[in-house]
Design an enzyme around this catalytic site. Sequence first.
Site, mmCIF file in Angstrom:
data_model
loop_
_atom_site.group_PDB
_atom_site.id
_atom_site.type_symbol
_atom_site.label_atom_id
_atom_site.label_comp_id
_atom_site.label_asym_id
_atom_site.label_seq_id
_atom_site.Cartn_x
_atom_site.Cartn_y
_atom_site.Cartn_z
ATOM 1 N N CYS A 112 0.850 -1.189 0.000
ATOM 2 C CA CYS A 112 0.000 0.000 0.000
ATOM 3 C C CYS A 112 0.882 1.233 0.000
ATOM 4 O O CYS A 112 1.983 1.222 0.532
ATOM 5 C CB CYS A 112 -0.905 -0.003 1.237
ATOM 6 S SG CYS A 112 -2.102 1.343 1.258
ATOM 7 N N SER A 211 -12.584 4.955 6.321
ATOM 8 C CA SER A 211 -11.641 4.783 7.434
ATOM 9 C C SER A 211 -11.368 6.154 8.023
ATOM 10 O O SER A 211 -10.643 6.949 7.432
ATOM 11 C CB SER A 211 -10.336 4.165 6.925
ATOM 12 O OG SER A 211 -10.556 2.845 6.525
ATOM 13 N N HIS A 213 -11.020 7.171 11.872
ATOM 14 C CA HIS A 213 -10.004 6.968 12.922
ATOM 15 C C HIS A 213 -9.675 8.172 13.801
ATOM 16 O O HIS A 213 -9.054 7.991 14.849
ATOM 17 C CB HIS A 213 -8.705 6.403 12.344
ATOM 18 C CG HIS A 213 -8.914 5.180 11.505
ATOM 19 N ND1 HIS A 213 -9.651 4.104 11.946
ATOM 20 C CD2 HIS A 213 -8.521 4.882 10.240
ATOM 21 C CE1 HIS A 213 -9.680 3.185 10.996
ATOM 22 N NE2 HIS A 213 -9.017 3.634 9.948
ATOM 23 N N CYS A 330 -8.092 -6.902 11.413
ATOM 24 C CA CYS A 330 -7.909 -5.616 10.731
ATOM 25 C C CYS A 330 -6.524 -5.042 10.970
ATOM 26 O O CYS A 330 -6.055 -4.967 12.093
ATOM 27 C CB CYS A 330 -8.930 -4.605 11.250
ATOM 28 S SG CYS A 330 -10.449 -4.653 10.345
#
Lengths: 346, 216
Positions: A112, A211, A213, A330
Site C-alpha cells: 500500500c 476509514s 479513525h 484488521c
Amino acid sequence: MHSLPPLFGKTLSELRQLATEWDQKPFVGTQIAHGLYQRRVSSISEMTDLSLPLRERLASEFSLGLTPSNKVDASVDGTKKYLFPAAGRFVEAAYIPDVDRKTLCLSSQVGCKMGCLFCMTGKQGFQAHLSVNEILNQVRSLPEGSELTNVVYMGMGEPLDNLENTLKSLEILTAEWGMGFGVQRVTVSSIGLMPALETFFARSRVRFALSLHNPFEDERRQLLPIQNVHALSDILAFLRTIQKTDGRRLSIEYIAFAGVNDTPRHVKELVRILHGIKIRVNLIRFHPIPGTPLAGSDEAALVKMRDALNEKGVPTTIRRSRGQDIYAACGLLSTKALLKPVAEDF
Amino acid sequence: MAQPLRPVDVTRLEPSGPDAWTLYWKRDFDFRPGQVVALSIFPQGQQRLYSLASASGGEEASVLFNLAPDGWLTPQLQAVRPGHRIYASNPFGSFIGLPGPAVWVANGTGVAPFLSMALSGLTEEKILIQGARVRNQFYGQEVLAPLLGDQYFRCASADTGDGLQPGRLTAFLESRSWPADRPFYLCGSASMIVEARDILIRRGVPFKNILSEVYF
C-alpha cells in the site's frame, strides 16, 4: 502463473468486443461471461455452449485465469487466511464465517502507498496494483467461494488507488451476468481519496466504508498522511451531498487507540462532524503491530465510546475481532516475510 | 471533490536531474510553503497532485516532477513549452512549513515542499536530510546547499565523495540521536516514509511530532 492472458476478469463489454473482433455475434460474449461467472467452469473446454473451434481458439489465446491459493492458516474461531499468488508476489484474503453470513475480506493491491501509522500492510510499501483477474480470483478460487454471502474490500491496499480495476471487479462481482452478489452485500473501504471517491459513487452501487479513525483533522493526519491533501471535512461534505440522492449505506471504520482517539472529546467531535449524515460507526479493536507507538483501547473504553455515540444518535457497534491468532484481523494483513525487499534507493 | 482548475500559462520547463523536470508558470495566487496543486493538461482532464516547489512570494510558481514514461500526465507535462496553457487548481493541503526548528526528510521529488519552504525563508533551525542513489539525483541541491549550509545532508546509497553521506537516509537517521521535541516532516515514497517513521519512533520521537506526505 499463466503464460496466456486470463479470460476470467473480463467484463461483459470486453467479452462482447472480443466476440465481435473474432467475427462472432456479440451474444457469444454473453455466453462466455455466463460460463466464467455463473457456471463457474474450471476450464475453457467446459464452455460447451460455444462451438468447438471457438473453444479451441479461446484456449490457444487465453488461460482461464484461475489461480489456487498456496497457503492457508486456520483460526480457532473458524476464520481462515489464504495466501494467493498475484502480480508476481502474494496477497492475503481472509474468509470469515459467522452464524448468518460468510464474508471474504479481499485485497486490492500488493502492499500500500498510504503509509497509515497503524497498518501492517503499509510497512511493506507499495508493490503492485492487482488486476481485475487477481482481485476476483480471491473470490472464485477460495475453497469456500460458492458459500460466500458478503465481500468486503478491506484487505491489503487502498481500493480507490487502484480505481479502474476495483470498479471493473465490482461490476463483475455484482452484475446479473456476472457473479451476482447483491450490491448490499459488497462493501468497499477507503481512507477517502478524492476525486476517486466521486468516480466510485458515480460508477458503482455497492456500500462504502470510510476509514476515519480521528475526527480532528490535525490529529488524523498523524495517523493517516493522506489527510494532508484530502481533508476529512471535504470527504464528509461530499458524503453529505451524495447521500441526498444516493440511498446506499455508509459506514465509518474507527480503530480505537488508547488515549489517542477514544476520549469524550473525540466522541463529541465525532457527533458534531457526522451530524446530518446517515451513517453507522464500527469501532474496531486494534491489535498491535511490531514497532507501533499505539495501543488499543481497552474493552471498557470501547463500550463507553459505543454507548456515548449511540446515546447521541450515532448508531455504533463494536466489531468482533476475528482470526487474531492467525493475524487475520484488521490492520494485520501482511505478506512481508514472503516478499523480496523493494529495490528503492533512498 | 475534483479540484476546480483554471488555465495557467507555462513560462519555463527546466531539467532538474535525470528524468526530473521543473515546470514554471506565472504565479497569481497566494500559497503557504508545503501546499500542493492539482495539475492537468485539459480543463476537465484527469488531475494529479504536485507540491509547489517555489518561493511563496516569487513571481513564478513551480512544481518538480519525475518523468514516468508510461504515465498519463508527466509525458505531456514534459512536452509543454513556454506559452503553452495547462490547468492548475488553487493551492491546498496542510503539510505546511512553519518558522522554528524542524527536521525535513525527503527522497526523490519529495524534496519539492522543502524547496518551497527553504526558498520562502524558512531555513532557520532547519535540517534537511535528502536521500537518493547518486549525486545528480539530489533534486534542488544547487539551491538548497547555500540556503541550508551544514544543516543539509545528502545521503547517497550508491555514490561517494563530494560531501555525500554514504548509505541510505534511513541509515543516517539510525546513526544519529534526534531531539524528540521538534517536528519531523517526511515527504517522498511510502517505503521511505514508513521506514523513516519507524526509525524515529524507535529512537524516541513521539508519533505526534512526525508529519508525513506520501507521494504516489
